[in-house]
Design a protein around this motif. Structure first.
Motif, PDB file in Angstrom:
ATOM      1  N   GLU A  65      -8.496   3.763  -3.832  1.00  0.00           N
ATOM      2  CA  GLU A  65      -8.049   4.902  -4.628  1.00  0.00           C
ATOM      3  C   GLU A  65      -8.380   4.624  -6.092  1.00  0.00           C
ATOM      4  O   GLU A  65      -8.255   3.492  -6.540  1.00  0.00           O
ATOM      5  N   ARG A 111      -2.852   4.866   9.604  1.00  0.00           N
ATOM      6  CA  ARG A 111      -3.792   3.804   9.973  1.00  0.00           C
ATOM      7  C   ARG A 111      -3.986   3.708  11.487  1.00  0.00           C
ATOM      8  O   ARG A 111      -4.096   2.626  12.040  1.00  0.00           O
ATOM      9  N   SER A 116     -10.948   6.121   2.905  1.00  0.00           N
ATOM     10  CA  SER A 116     -10.312   5.295   3.921  1.00  0.00           C
ATOM     11  C   SER A 116     -11.292   5.062   5.058  1.00  0.00           C
ATOM     12  O   SER A 116     -11.871   6.012   5.594  1.00  0.00           O
ATOM     13  N   SER A 164       0.857  -1.178   0.000  1.00  0.00           N
ATOM     14  CA  SER A 164       0.000   0.000   0.000  1.00  0.00           C
ATOM     15  C   SER A 164       0.897   1.233   0.000  1.00  0.00           C
ATOM     16  O   SER A 164       1.551   1.541   1.001  1.00  0.00           O
ATOM     17  N   GLU A 205      -9.012   0.742   2.277  1.00  0.00           N
ATOM     18  CA  GLU A 205      -8.594   1.927   1.534  1.00  0.00           C
ATOM     19  C   GLU A 205      -8.827   1.707   0.049  1.00  0.00           C
ATOM     20  O   GLU A 205      -8.539   0.617  -0.480  1.00  0.00           O
ATOM     21  N   PRO A 209      -4.473   8.655   1.780  1.00  0.00           N
ATOM     22  CA  PRO A 209      -5.389   7.854   2.603  1.00  0.00           C
ATOM     23  C   PRO A 209      -4.669   7.274   3.805  1.00  0.00           C
ATOM     24  O   PRO A 209      -3.533   6.800   3.710  1.00  0.00           O
ATOM     25  N   GLY A 210      -5.341   7.316   4.952  1.00  0.00           N
ATOM     26  CA  GLY A 210      -4.795   6.711   6.165  1.00  0.00           C
ATOM     27  C   GLY A 210      -3.782   7.531   6.912  1.00  0.00           C
ATOM     28  O   GLY A 210      -3.345   7.133   7.993  1.00  0.00           O
TER      29      GLY A 210
END
Length: 792
Positions: A637, A121, A653, A79, A635, A104-105
């Motif tokens: 994208e 995360r 996310s 990721s 997640e 994201p995250g």
């Protein structure tokens, strides 16, 4: 209980109305594709212009080195979000705070400029002392930055930034339990180039950046770049400096590099960099008060004081007694040697980094009341504690930090370069760190019988060393199926000397007690491993599954109340990440979709709290190990070319991060049970999207590019007790820009606006007095400006 929610809500109500209209238009234009990542567009800016006539445009991808070899981001079973330097500059993204808006995250909070709090995360570190390690590694060209005060790197003249999510326990120098943010600079080459960039904007923003690349000989290339960023503050001081602006900044950063290609199979890179920064004041705002004493509408109630002194109408006003601030100075040097052999490439790196940091700020953003003798020797303290709020805040305090750091790092690795089915890398890593840090806490209105306001300072002298050996290999079972396995053995050792001083009010314990220099030391070792399988279902569609472990060494509480607390180590934490994912390019590479689902078994979390024990009238800093936590998430994208001129993209996310069996030290409420609570900096929902349109003018008159992008984040907590005062509410932020580029790419003119709805939202919150009073900082208001760039 009274909070400032009404104030924030009033300022946001009209903004939300306009924003709903904008979101409706975006959704109508792009349907669900609007929820795809701003990050995806950033990865694909090399394909930002339509192709020549007769050819259909397709999405490009960026080359990354997440596995210590050059691979496309779409082919790596990790990721990862990768952003080209050009795309970050287009979006006016210059700091880690900005990077969190498109990844994201990734969540980013800042207590003060030298104390960033990075979470990936839901895995992050609040402990800011010298004796602690970070959950997320910030690296520059593969060299990690040990001092948190030096980790917010300026973004200019970068080749790319890679954000790896999840434990990176095998290939990166210091073990990373949360993830890695790696800045890769643009290296010198054999072409003479000059680039100059000038930005002017609201609040007297004046940014100048330039780069010159000069080949000195046929095999010796040099490059020099610099960036100066300056702006006046956007907050107004209505205290002693009536009408003055506060919060400005002035940064000068530079980098000099030389690349010597000594032979066809041997190259040497030397890189020097530095930064000098004048840091403006932080505008703390009271955002909540509750419980005994602090909900009295009196001088001990920060909300009441804010209202009484005229600061409650806007979060852009500052009532503190002084215009504080600080400075930061950073220097780094790195040498990298690459030698190619028939079977492999040998890389040897050595680096030195140092930083000096000082910062002072008013924790409450309020002026102090007259001095209160808490012993009662000079009269009944309740006369002031319960006095009229117009006299100032009785519990006003300031925070002062000095930090000096030095670090040496070295790495040597051997990476295969054959085209066969087996690809491998082996290596060794070592580091030495020295950090001296003092944090002073000054209660400007609280004293003992001496009537000297209470001041105490905690100092830690830290020395740390780490060594590691690592290996990872990927074997292609078929043209489409591959297996990966890797491991790293790590050993870390930490030694500290800690002492607390109380030059004033020595008999009054409010946070720290005085103790002489006291030593502590400990060491830890760990074996982290990774196993992965990936399969290319059809061309350009990869599915993968990984199991990876991560480790963060133990350490020492940075500003402990007692000698025992300062020298008693907390233990390491470990995480095991289970993940499945898919990366796919569809419709002739005009649609890209990346998906991942993960589960993290997180053990012995290092949890930092500032709380009031039930047996004491004073606050206390403590870092202790929670039992474990469970993190689950998803997640997504994607990026889509609706036409050759219209691109949409976005990310989403989802995060469910909770403590399991966490029984910490009890606070004043009598409870230390945080089982079932949500982890810090772990918003359940976050997402963003962009729409970009390119228009080509006829007759060689260049092109016009328009971009609108948004980011949403749901509620997140900033403390493990999930106190309702200690939260960052949900917020949505939008940026936009319009740029003209000449046909030969020599000239670029861009108009831009950030936070175009003028959203009022918090960037950090912390509580005091047993979580009964809360203070927050707020993001910048709407800003706009013009950027002119010339390239040759």
């Amino acid at each position: 209980m009274y909070t400032n929610a009404s104030r924030e809500g009033k300022m946001n109500s009209e903004n939300h109305k306009s924003f709903k209209v904008l979101r409706g238009l975006l959704l109508a234009a792009g349907s669900q594709a609007i929820l795809a990542p701003v990050g995806a567009f950033a990865q694909d800016t090399e394909a930002a212009a339509p192709e020549v006539a007769g050819e259909r445009r397709s999405l490009d991808t960026i080359v990354v080195t997440a596995q210590k070899r050059e691979e496309t981001a779409q082919s790596v079973p990790i990721s990862i979000s990768a952003f080209s330097g050009e795309s970050l500059e287009q979006g006016q993204l210059t700091t880690l705070t900005d990077l969190a808006q498109v990844t994201p995250g990734l969540a980013f909070n800042t207590f003060q400029p030298g104390q960033p709090e990075i979470s990936i995360r839901g895995i992050g570190t609040k402990e800011d002392g010298a004796g602690a390690s970070d959950s997320t590694l910030v690296m520059v060209d593969g060299v990690y930055v040990a001092a948190r005060s030096a980790s917010n790197v300026d973004i200019f003249d970068l080749e790319r930034v890679e954000v790896l999510r999840g434990p990176q326990g095998t290939l990166f120098g210091k073990n990373s339990i949360g993830g890695v943010i790696n800045y890769i600079t643009r290296k010198p080459d054999d072409e003479f180039r000059v680039r100059v960039r000038q930005t002017v904007g609201k609040y007297d923003q004046f940014d100048t950046a330039a780069m010159v690349n000069v080949p000195l000989t046929g095999n010796l290339f040099t490059k020099l770049s610099f960036s100066r960023r300056a702006f006046e503050g956007y907050d107004r001081w209505i205290g002693p400096g009536q009408g003055d602006e506060i919060g400005g900044n002035n940064l000068f950063a530079w980098r000099a590099q030389a690349l010597w290609e000594a032979a066809d199979d041997l190259s040497v890179l030397v890189s020097l960099d530095g930064a000098d920064e004048e840091l403006g004041n932080i505008n703390r705002q009271p955002v909540g008060s509750a419980g005994p004493l602090h909900d009295c509408g009196c001088a001990s109630d920060p909300i009441a004081v804010d209202i009484a002194l005229g600061g409650a109408d806007s979060v852009r006003t500052y009532l503190g007694e002084e215009d504080n601030g600080g400075e930061r100075n950073v220097f780094g040097a790195m040498v990298e040697i690459n030698k190619d052999f028939t079977f492999a490439t040998l890389t040897a790196m050595g680096a030195y980094r140092e930083s000096e940091y000082y910062f002072s700020h008013d924790d409450t953003g309020l002026p102090p009341s007259p001095v209160v003798d808490l012993t009662g020797s000079n009269g009944n303290p309740n006369d002031l504690l319960l006095g009229d709020p117009s006299i100032g805040f009785t519990f006003d305090n300031s925070d002062i930090v000095w930090e000096d750091s030095q670090q040496f790092t070295g790495e040597i690795r051997l990476s295969s370069n054959s085209s066969g089915p087996l690809k491998w890398v082996v290596g060794a890593f070592g580091s030495i760190e020295e950090i001296d840090r003092t944090e002073g806490i000054f209660f400007t209105a609280l004293a003992d019988a001496s009537l000297d306001p209470n001041y105490a300072a905690a100092t830690m002298l830290f020395e740390g060393s780490a060594v590691a050996a690592f290996a990872q290999a990927t074997y292609d079972l078929t043209d489409r199926l591959s297996l990966t396995a890797g491991g790293r053995f790590s050993y870390e050792e930490k030694e500290i000397v800690a002492f607390n001083e109380m030059p004033t009010s020595p008999s009054l314990l409010l946070v720290l007690s005085a103790f002489p220099p006291t030593a502590g030391e400990d060491s830890w070792d760990n074996f982290s491993w990774k196993a992965a399988i990936d399969y290319e279902v059809v061309d350009d569609v990869l599915i993968y599954g990984t199991v990876a472990t991560g480790f963060k060494s133990g350490g020492f509480t940075g500003a402990a109340t007692t000698a025992a607390g300062a020298t008693t180590p907390f233990m390491p934490e470990e995480a095991t990440n289970y993940e499945i994912g898919m990366k796919g390019d569809f419709l002739d590479s005009r649609l890209r979709v990346n998906l991942s689902g993960f589960y993290v078994d997180y053990r012995d979390l290092q949890v930092t709290r500032f709380f009031q024990p039930p047996t004491s009238g004073a606050g206390e800093f403590i870092t202790e190990n929670a039992a474990d936590a469970e993190i689950m998430g998803f997640e997504g994208e994607f990026t889509a070319l609706l036409t050759d001129n219209i691109e949409v993209g976005g990310f989403y996310s989802y995060l469910d991060a909770t403590f399991e069996n966490f029984f910490g030290t009890p606070d004043i409420s009598g409870s230390g049970d945080f089982t079932g609570n949500t982890l810090r900096q772990a918003p359940k929902h976050s997402g963003g999207g962009h729409v970009q349109y390119i228009h080509e003018f006829a007759d060689g008159h260049g092109s016009l590019t328009a971009n609108v992008n948004v980011k949403y984040q749901s509620v997140s907590f900033t403390n493990v007790d999930n106190n309702p005062l200690d939260v960052i509410p949900e917020h949505t932020v939008g940026d936009a820009w319009l740029a003209w580029n000449s046909d030969n790419d020599k000239w670029m003119v861009q108009a831009w606006v950030r936070n175009f709805t003028d959203e009022v939202y918090r960037t950090h919150v912390f509580t005091q007095r047993g979580n009964r009073i809360a203070f927050g900082t707020f993001a910048p208001p709407r800003t706009y400006g013009l950027t002119l760039q010339f390239s040759y």
